[in-house]
Design a protein around this motif. Structure first.
Motif, PDB file in Angstrom:
ATOM      1  N   PRO A 189     -13.418   2.633   4.484  1.00  0.00           N
ATOM      2  CA  PRO A 189     -12.884   3.283   3.271  1.00  0.00           C
ATOM      3  C   PRO A 189     -11.604   4.068   3.551  1.00  0.00           C
ATOM      4  CG  PRO A 189     -15.237   3.753   3.548  1.00  0.00           C
ATOM      5  CD  PRO A 189     -14.785   3.098   4.813  1.00  0.00           C
ATOM      6  N   TYR A 190     -11.588   4.766   4.676  1.00  0.00           N
ATOM      7  CA  TYR A 190     -10.435   5.613   5.004  1.00  0.00           C
ATOM      8  C   TYR A 190      -9.186   4.762   5.253  1.00  0.00           C
ATOM      9  CZ  TYR A 190      -7.901   9.464   7.280  1.00  0.00           C
ATOM     10  OH  TYR A 190      -6.979  10.428   7.616  1.00  0.00           O
ATOM     11  N   ARG A 191      -9.319   3.736   6.109  1.00  0.00           N
ATOM     12  CA  ARG A 191      -8.167   2.889   6.426  1.00  0.00           C
ATOM     13  C   ARG A 191      -7.613   2.193   5.172  1.00  0.00           C
ATOM     14  NH1 ARG A 191      -7.395   1.238  11.762  1.00  0.00           N
ATOM     15  NH2 ARG A 191      -8.945   1.967  13.237  1.00  0.00           N
ATOM     16  N   VAL A 192      -8.546   1.645   4.372  1.00  0.00           N
ATOM     17  CA  VAL A 192      -8.105   0.889   3.191  1.00  0.00           C
ATOM     18  C   VAL A 192      -7.434   1.822   2.183  1.00  0.00           C
ATOM     19  CG1 VAL A 192      -8.928  -0.491   1.240  1.00  0.00           C
ATOM     20  CG2 VAL A 192      -9.850  -0.916   3.532  1.00  0.00           C
ATOM     21  N   SER A 193      -8.026   3.002   1.979  1.00  0.00           N
ATOM     22  CA  SER A 193      -7.461   3.936   0.982  1.00  0.00           C
ATOM     23  C   SER A 193      -6.095   4.453   1.424  1.00  0.00           C
ATOM     24  CB  SER A 193      -8.408   5.117   0.749  1.00  0.00           C
ATOM     25  OG  SER A 193      -8.500   5.926   1.910  1.00  0.00           O
ATOM     26  N   LYS A 194      -5.909   4.655   2.737  1.00  0.00           N
ATOM     27  CA  LYS A 194      -4.622   5.180   3.210  1.00  0.00           C
ATOM     28  C   LYS A 194      -3.565   4.066   3.264  1.00  0.00           C
ATOM     29  CE  LYS A 194      -5.552   9.645   4.097  1.00  0.00           C
ATOM     30  NZ  LYS A 194      -4.828  10.812   3.625  1.00  0.00           N
ATOM     31  N   ALA A 195      -3.989   2.816   3.526  1.00  0.00           N
ATOM     32  CA  ALA A 195      -3.016   1.712   3.443  1.00  0.00           C
ATOM     33  C   ALA A 195      -2.544   1.579   1.995  1.00  0.00           C
ATOM     34  CB  ALA A 195      -3.647   0.409   3.938  1.00  0.00           C
ATOM     35  N   ALA A 196      -3.472   1.780   1.050  1.00  0.00           N
ATOM     36  CA  ALA A 196      -3.085   1.748  -0.367  1.00  0.00           C
ATOM     37  C   ALA A 196      -2.191   2.948  -0.711  1.00  0.00           C
ATOM     38  CB  ALA A 196      -4.332   1.733  -1.248  1.00  0.00           C
ATOM     39  N   LEU A 197      -2.461   4.085  -0.082  1.00  0.00           N
ATOM     40  CA  LEU A 197      -1.583   5.254  -0.293  1.00  0.00           C
ATOM     41  C   LEU A 197      -0.158   4.934   0.185  1.00  0.00           C
ATOM     42  CD1 LEU A 197      -1.300   8.370  -0.981  1.00  0.00           C
ATOM     43  CD2 LEU A 197      -1.808   8.778   1.438  1.00  0.00           C
ATOM     44  N   ASN A 198      -0.053   4.167   1.279  1.00  0.00           N
ATOM     45  CA  ASN A 198       1.284   3.770   1.754  1.00  0.00           C
ATOM     46  C   ASN A 198       2.000   2.923   0.699  1.00  0.00           C
ATOM     47  OD1 ASN A 198       0.634   5.046   4.102  1.00  0.00           O
ATOM     48  ND2 ASN A 198       0.339   3.186   5.308  1.00  0.00           N
ATOM     49  N   MET A 199       1.271   2.002   0.080  1.00  0.00           N
ATOM     50  CA  MET A 199       1.899   1.178  -0.965  1.00  0.00           C
ATOM     51  C   MET A 199       2.284   2.052  -2.161  1.00  0.00           C
ATOM     52  SD  MET A 199       3.181  -1.507  -2.129  1.00  0.00           S
ATOM     53  CE  MET A 199       2.790  -3.163  -1.609  1.00  0.00           C
ATOM     54  N   LEU A 200       1.410   3.008  -2.487  1.00  0.00           N
ATOM     55  CA  LEU A 200       1.764   3.958  -3.555  1.00  0.00           C
ATOM     56  C   LEU A 200       3.073   4.674  -3.191  1.00  0.00           C
ATOM     57  CD1 LEU A 200       0.965   5.605  -6.163  1.00  0.00           C
ATOM     58  CD2 LEU A 200      -0.076   7.251  -4.593  1.00  0.00           C
ATOM     59  N   THR A 201       3.183   5.056  -1.925  1.00  0.00           N
ATOM     60  CA  THR A 201       4.393   5.746  -1.453  1.00  0.00           C
ATOM     61  C   THR A 201       5.625   4.864  -1.668  1.00  0.00           C
ATOM     62  OG1 THR A 201       3.056   6.873   0.213  1.00  0.00           O
ATOM     63  CG2 THR A 201       5.439   6.855   0.571  1.00  0.00           C
ATOM     64  N   ARG A 202       5.508   3.576  -1.280  1.00  0.00           N
ATOM     65  CA  ARG A 202       6.651   2.667  -1.443  1.00  0.00           C
ATOM     66  C   ARG A 202       6.997   2.469  -2.923  1.00  0.00           C
ATOM     67  NH1 ARG A 202       8.909   0.349   3.331  1.00  0.00           N
ATOM     68  NH2 ARG A 202      10.367  -0.646   1.917  1.00  0.00           N
ATOM     69  N   VAL A 215      10.522  10.069  -1.721  1.00  0.00           N
ATOM     70  CA  VAL A 215       9.069   9.931  -1.501  1.00  0.00           C
ATOM     71  C   VAL A 215       8.851   9.257  -0.155  1.00  0.00           C
ATOM     72  CG1 VAL A 215       6.874   9.081  -2.439  1.00  0.00           C
ATOM     73  CG2 VAL A 215       8.743   9.649  -4.004  1.00  0.00           C
ATOM     74  N   MET A 216       7.970   9.819   0.664  1.00  0.00           N
ATOM     75  CA  MET A 216       7.668   9.230   1.978  1.00  0.00           C
ATOM     76  C   MET A 216       6.239   9.583   2.380  1.00  0.00           C
ATOM     77  SD  MET A 216       7.601  11.856   4.464  1.00  0.00           S
ATOM     78  CE  MET A 216       8.053  11.027   5.992  1.00  0.00           C
ATOM     79  N   ALA A 217       5.776   8.969   3.485  1.00  0.00           N
ATOM     80  CA  ALA A 217       4.417   9.241   3.978  1.00  0.00           C
ATOM     81  C   ALA A 217       4.505   9.760   5.408  1.00  0.00           C
ATOM     82  CB  ALA A 217       3.597   7.952   3.936  1.00  0.00           C
ATOM     83  N   LEU A 218       3.583  10.673   5.746  1.00  0.00           N
ATOM     84  CA  LEU A 218       3.657  11.355   7.033  1.00  0.00           C
ATOM     85  C   LEU A 218       2.279  11.406   7.690  1.00  0.00           C
ATOM     86  CD1 LEU A 218       5.593  13.015   8.838  1.00  0.00           C
ATOM     87  CD2 LEU A 218       5.120  14.994   7.409  1.00  0.00           C
ATOM     88  N   HIS A 219       2.231  10.982   8.955  1.00  0.00           N
ATOM     89  CA  HIS A 219       0.991  11.043   9.763  1.00  0.00           C
ATOM     90  C   HIS A 219       1.010  12.333  10.580  1.00  0.00           C
ATOM     91  CE1 HIS A 219      -1.998  10.208  12.782  1.00  0.00           C
ATOM     92  NE2 HIS A 219      -1.114   9.992  13.723  1.00  0.00           N
ATOM     93  N   PRO A 220      -0.014  13.182  10.436  1.00  0.00           N
ATOM     94  CA  PRO A 220       0.030  14.477  11.128  1.00  0.00           C
ATOM     95  C   PRO A 220      -0.351  14.434  12.600  1.00  0.00           C
ATOM     96  CG  PRO A 220      -1.955  14.326   9.777  1.00  0.00           C
ATOM     97  CD  PRO A 220      -1.182  13.053   9.549  1.00  0.00           C
ATOM     98  N   GLY A 221      -0.702  13.238  13.134  1.00  0.00           N
ATOM     99  CA  GLY A 221      -1.261  13.163  14.487  1.00  0.00           C
ATOM    100  C   GLY A 221      -2.779  13.305  14.401  1.00  0.00           C
TER     101      GLY A 221
END
Ligand SMILES: NC(=O)c1ccc[n+]([C@@H]2O[C@H](COP(=O)([O-])OP(=O)(O)OC[C@H]3O[C@@H](n4cnc5c(N)ncnc54)[C@H](OP(=O)(O)O)[C@@H]3O)[C@@H](O)[C@H]2O)c1
Length: 268
Positions: A189-202, A215-221
């Protein structure tokens, strides 16, 4: 580089973990933003004690707001309150930080593995991590547009000082790097939802660039929070210091990008 975030900022999920540290570092910065709106699900509850204490220390700087990103009514009400506090000045930076991972079923079952993931888990995480940031961005868009169109800002500037949306994503969203990272953390669920968040970002980055909103996406580490766990190598302080430095230096070349807390690009 010290964080240079001026104007007004809204942070979601601001009561603990990375969100709370973002509010703390911004409010204690030598050049703090004009105002910080700290959204969380229950600003009066026990889980927001640290945020309330921080807000009491900086009453002119921090306003806490009720904002549950799976509850449209609270998002609309938070937007109304922010709009009236801004008095036409606009919102310069929205940090869509709030997010969830699926809770572990036991100590032995990997979080979010296929056998223990069904419709309920997928839907709950998707609603929070993907739909939530979309609705929050949409509701606050009038104030971001207002900030982007104020006189005195160059029409070609793209930055967090003008208007920006930062979606907090993760390395685990990377489709290209899934083959090397999957086994250590299946987390469907986490991976799929965040990959979709990336598309939302684009999508948002394409949609809003003509308004002057970056608009951009950021990974906090991998960070020591309730989500990241105590074994994570990064403290919230170091992660957020890096994130704010990256956010401070965003420009036109970062529109629609996925970067990590040190400014390195992550492949989609
Ligand atoms: N920690 C890591 O290693 C790591 C790595 C990569 C990416 N991230 C991302 O970084 C962000 C922050 O994570 P964290 O490590 O700080 O996690 P955390 O310590 O678990 O905090 C999550 C925050 O999100 C809030 N939240 C959850 N559901 C919400 C909703 N429906 N509406 C509003 N707020 C909600 C929580 O509020 P409550 O207190 O009300 O639950 C809490 O404030 C997340 O987007 C996460 O995916 C974290």
């Amino acid at each position: 580089m010290a964080a240079k975030v001026s104007g007004s900022v809204l942070v979601t999920g601001a009561n603990r973990g990375i969100g709370l540290e973002v509010v703390r570092q911004l409010s204690e910065s030598p050049c703090p933003p004009t105002h910080i709106f700290a959204g969380c699900r229950d600003p009066h509850g026990p889980g927001a004690k640290a945020l309330r204490e921080l807000a009491q220390k900086h009453p002119q700087k921090i306003t806490t707001l009720r904002l549950d990103q799976t509850d449209q009514a609270t998002i609309s009400e938070a937007a109304r309150q922010v709009g009236s506090a801004l008095k036409g000045a606009g919102l310069n930076l929205l940090i869509n930080n709030a997010g969830i991972n699926q809770a572990a079923n036991s100590n032995t079952v990997p979080v979010g593995n296929l056998a223990h993931t069904g419709e309920k888990e997928m839907t709950e995480v998707f609603l929070t991590n993907t739909v939530g940031p979309m609705i929050v961005t949409k509701e606050f868009l009038p104030y971001l547009r207002q900030a982007a169109s104020l006189p005195g800002v160059s029409p070609s500037e793209m930055s967090c000082r003008r208007a920006a949306v930062v979606n907090v994503s993760t390395l685990f969203s990377s489709i290209q790097r899934c083959h090397e990272l999957f086994l250590q953390a299946p987390m469907y669920p986490y991976r799929v939802s965040k990959a979709a968040l990336n598309m939302l970002t684009r999508c948002l980055s394409e949609d809003l660039k003509s308004d002057g909103i970056l608009v951009m996406a950021l990974h906090p580490g991998w960070v020591q929070t309730d989500m990241g766990g105590p074994q994570a190598p990064l403290s919230t302080e170091d992660s957020v210091r890096g994130m704010l430095s990256v956010i401070s230096s965003l420009s036109e070349q970062h529109v629609g990008s996925l970067l990590d807390w040190e400014g390195r690009s992550i492949p989609w």
